[in-house]
Design a protein around this motif. Sequence first.
Motif, short mmCIF file in Angstrom:
data_model
loop_
_atom_site.label_atom_id
_atom_site.label_comp_id
_atom_site.label_asym_id
_atom_site.label_seq_id
_atom_site.Cartn_x
_atom_site.Cartn_y
_atom_site.Cartn_z
N GLY A 353 0.80 -1.21 0.00
CA GLY A 353 0.00 0.00 0.00
C GLY A 353 0.84 1.26 0.00
N TYR A 354 0.29 2.32 0.59
CA TYR A 354 0.98 3.61 0.64
C TYR A 354 0.50 4.39 1.85
CZ TYR A 354 -3.40 4.91 -1.63
OH TYR A 354 -4.73 5.07 -1.92
N LYS A 355 1.25 5.43 2.15
CA LYS A 355 0.91 6.27 3.32
C LYS A 355 1.05 7.73 2.92
CE LYS A 355 3.81 6.16 6.73
NZ LYS A 355 4.59 5.67 7.89
N ILE A 356 0.10 8.56 3.33
CA ILE A 356 0.12 9.99 3.01
C ILE A 356 0.07 10.80 4.30
CG2 ILE A 356 -1.07 11.89 1.85
CD1 ILE A 356 -2.17 9.88 -0.15
N ASN A 357 1.04 11.69 4.46
CA ASN A 357 1.06 12.63 5.60
C ASN A 357 1.06 14.05 5.06
OD1 ASN A 357 1.27 10.68 7.72
ND2 ASN A 357 3.42 10.39 7.18
N VAL A 358 0.35 14.94 5.76
CA VAL A 358 0.31 16.35 5.36
C VAL A 358 1.01 17.17 6.43
CG1 VAL A 358 -1.15 18.28 4.67
CG2 VAL A 358 -1.93 15.92 4.27
N ILE A 359 2.09 17.85 6.01
CA ILE A 359 2.87 18.68 6.93
C ILE A 359 3.04 20.06 6.30
CG2 ILE A 359 5.06 18.94 8.15
CD1 ILE A 359 5.43 15.91 7.98
N ASP A 360 2.49 21.08 6.98
CA ASP A 360 2.59 22.46 6.49
C ASP A 360 2.17 22.60 5.03
OD1 ASP A 360 3.42 23.34 8.92
OD2 ASP A 360 5.54 23.55 8.40
N SER A 400 -6.63 9.37 -3.28
CA SER A 400 -6.44 9.62 -1.85
C SER A 400 -6.00 11.04 -1.59
CB SER A 400 -5.41 8.64 -1.28
OG SER A 400 -5.88 7.32 -1.33
N LEU A 401 -5.16 11.58 -2.46
CA LEU A 401 -4.74 12.98 -2.30
C LEU A 401 -5.93 13.92 -2.43
CD1 LEU A 401 -1.40 12.96 -4.37
CD2 LEU A 401 -1.62 13.27 -1.90
N ARG A 402 -6.81 13.61 -3.38
CA ARG A 402 -8.00 14.46 -3.57
C ARG A 402 -8.92 14.37 -2.35
NH1 ARG A 402 -7.14 13.00 -9.22
NH2 ARG A 402 -8.28 11.04 -8.96
N ASP A 408 -5.16 22.66 -6.39
CA ASP A 408 -4.27 23.00 -7.51
C ASP A 408 -3.10 23.84 -7.00
OD1 ASP A 408 -3.17 23.51 -9.95
OD2 ASP A 408 -4.75 24.87 -10.64
N GLY A 409 -1.88 23.41 -7.33
CA GLY A 409 -0.68 24.15 -6.93
C GLY A 409 -0.05 23.67 -5.64
N ASP A 410 -0.76 22.80 -4.88
CA ASP A 410 -0.16 22.25 -3.66
C ASP A 410 1.04 21.36 -4.01
OD1 ASP A 410 -1.95 23.54 -2.08
OD2 ASP A 410 -3.21 21.79 -1.66
N THR A 411 1.95 21.23 -3.05
CA THR A 411 3.17 20.46 -3.27
C THR A 411 3.01 19.01 -2.82
OG1 THR A 411 4.55 22.43 -2.98
CG2 THR A 411 5.63 20.30 -2.75
N PHE A 419 6.71 17.95 -6.69
CA PHE A 419 6.06 18.52 -7.86
C PHE A 419 4.74 19.14 -7.44
CE2 PHE A 419 4.93 14.06 -7.51
CZ PHE A 419 3.55 14.05 -7.63
N GLU A 420 4.25 20.06 -8.26
CA GLU A 420 2.97 20.72 -7.98
C GLU A 420 1.82 19.87 -8.48
OE1 GLU A 420 2.79 24.66 -9.47
OE2 GLU A 420 4.26 25.47 -8.05
N TYR A 421 0.81 19.80 -7.66
CA TYR A 421 -0.37 19.03 -8.07
C TYR A 421 -1.17 19.83 -9.09
CZ TYR A 421 -4.99 16.85 -7.88
OH TYR A 421 -6.18 16.27 -8.21
N VAL A 422 -1.51 19.16 -10.20
CA VAL A 422 -2.36 19.79 -11.22
C VAL A 422 -3.55 18.87 -11.43
CG1 VAL A 422 -2.54 20.56 -13.61
CG2 VAL A 422 -0.37 20.83 -12.35
N PRO A 423 -4.77 19.32 -11.18
CA PRO A 423 -5.97 18.47 -11.30
C PRO A 423 -6.13 17.95 -12.73
CG PRO A 423 -6.52 20.56 -10.24
CD PRO A 423 -5.11 20.68 -10.75
#
Length: 423
Positions: A353-360, A400-402, A408-411, A419-423
């Motif tokens: 699987g995978y793991k996503i953390n959001v920091i700042d 999962s990110l969505r 748009d533009g988040d890192t 990289f920058e997220y582009v929908p």
Amino acid sequence: MFVDKAKIKIKAGNGGNGAVAFHREKYVASGGPDGGDGGKGGDVVFEVDTNLSTLSDFRYKRKYTAQSGMPGQGGHRNGKKGEDLIIKVPKGTIIREEESGAVLADMSDSERFVAAKGGKGGWGNSHFATPTRQTPRFAKDGVPGEEWDVTLELKLLADIGLLGFPNVGKSTLISVVSEAKPIIADYHFTTLTPVLGVVRMGPESSFVMADIPGLIEGAGEGAGLGHEFLRHVERCRMLIHVVDVSGSEGRDPVEDFETINKELAVFNPELVKCPQIVAGNKIDMATDEQRESFRKYIEDKGLQYFEICAPILEGTKELINAAAAMLATLPPIKRYETESVPMETLAKKKSGGYKINVIDGTYYVEAEWLLKILNKTDPDDYESLQYFQKVLETSGILASLRSRGIQDGDTVNIYDMEFEYVP
């Protein structure tokens, strides 16, 4: 026991985790974060050892793991780097990725090959201090080391390969023209392993000859010791086909010659194109009619033919001189070009699987299986990036990110690639 093929698993060391620590010193207020970085994991490195002649060391040990990096410590002390794991292999070993068969390296010289790279060490909490976050209580984990299932295949490095049925005199020939000392006896399959011998033509002139153990009908499909030894012919620049012209064992020399060539074609059609000289051995036991009949048959095929009686050196000098002259016109020993492991092969392994953390506001994605694909992605190649994006989509990472609210533009950070997220 002669072993020339093995399957092993290699695992580079993981990067050490970054430390969460704060400076504590009497009379010093607000010392701040001082967690050090983790050390890099050790690489798995292959090296040629000219003292080795088989892959027998890999019969029982199948997993090789390099040392992981040490975690960081307080006081900005970084963790120690993990030691590299050195794996010794014989000269001529081909290293392939097991599933795809892609050639990762051809160990035909002294150059080292880093087969699995150790993971980077994670950042300590001192890296995450900002004017608005002066006491970060988190650090970054180390990056996992690369892991591969590989196949090792030994293909001898020889200029000339000796071919022929068992007991036709190949071992005797190599023993009288080179420094090799094979076991010689009057029964089949005396030679159970390929034998290399250096044939010296002068002070600064020599070539390597390989006695390929006796082949039989069906060898191209694996009968007898077929595949185990035919693979060693693939690198040879030319072949000397030794035939018992006397038919002393009740076989017809013409049929022997055609049978061996047919087995070469079955195993690898390219081998039929390999230059070949024919040596009619045991002429002391053959009749004049047998000798002339076989000579005419071979010469009608446009091949060079030499009559020899190997034990007493009759005709061997002329044979070796002709072989040396032919070698002078041929390309060097074949080297296998390295190949890239197909991205499709890497994308199949999505275990864990995978793991996503959001920091700042930065989205950190971790997935060990994704690391191999990331390492093979060329950021300057549009198609490569498109495939990487497809993997993120099909694996569910983008969904999962969505769901985590990415805009748009988040890192997005995947093992230090941002990289920058582009929908």
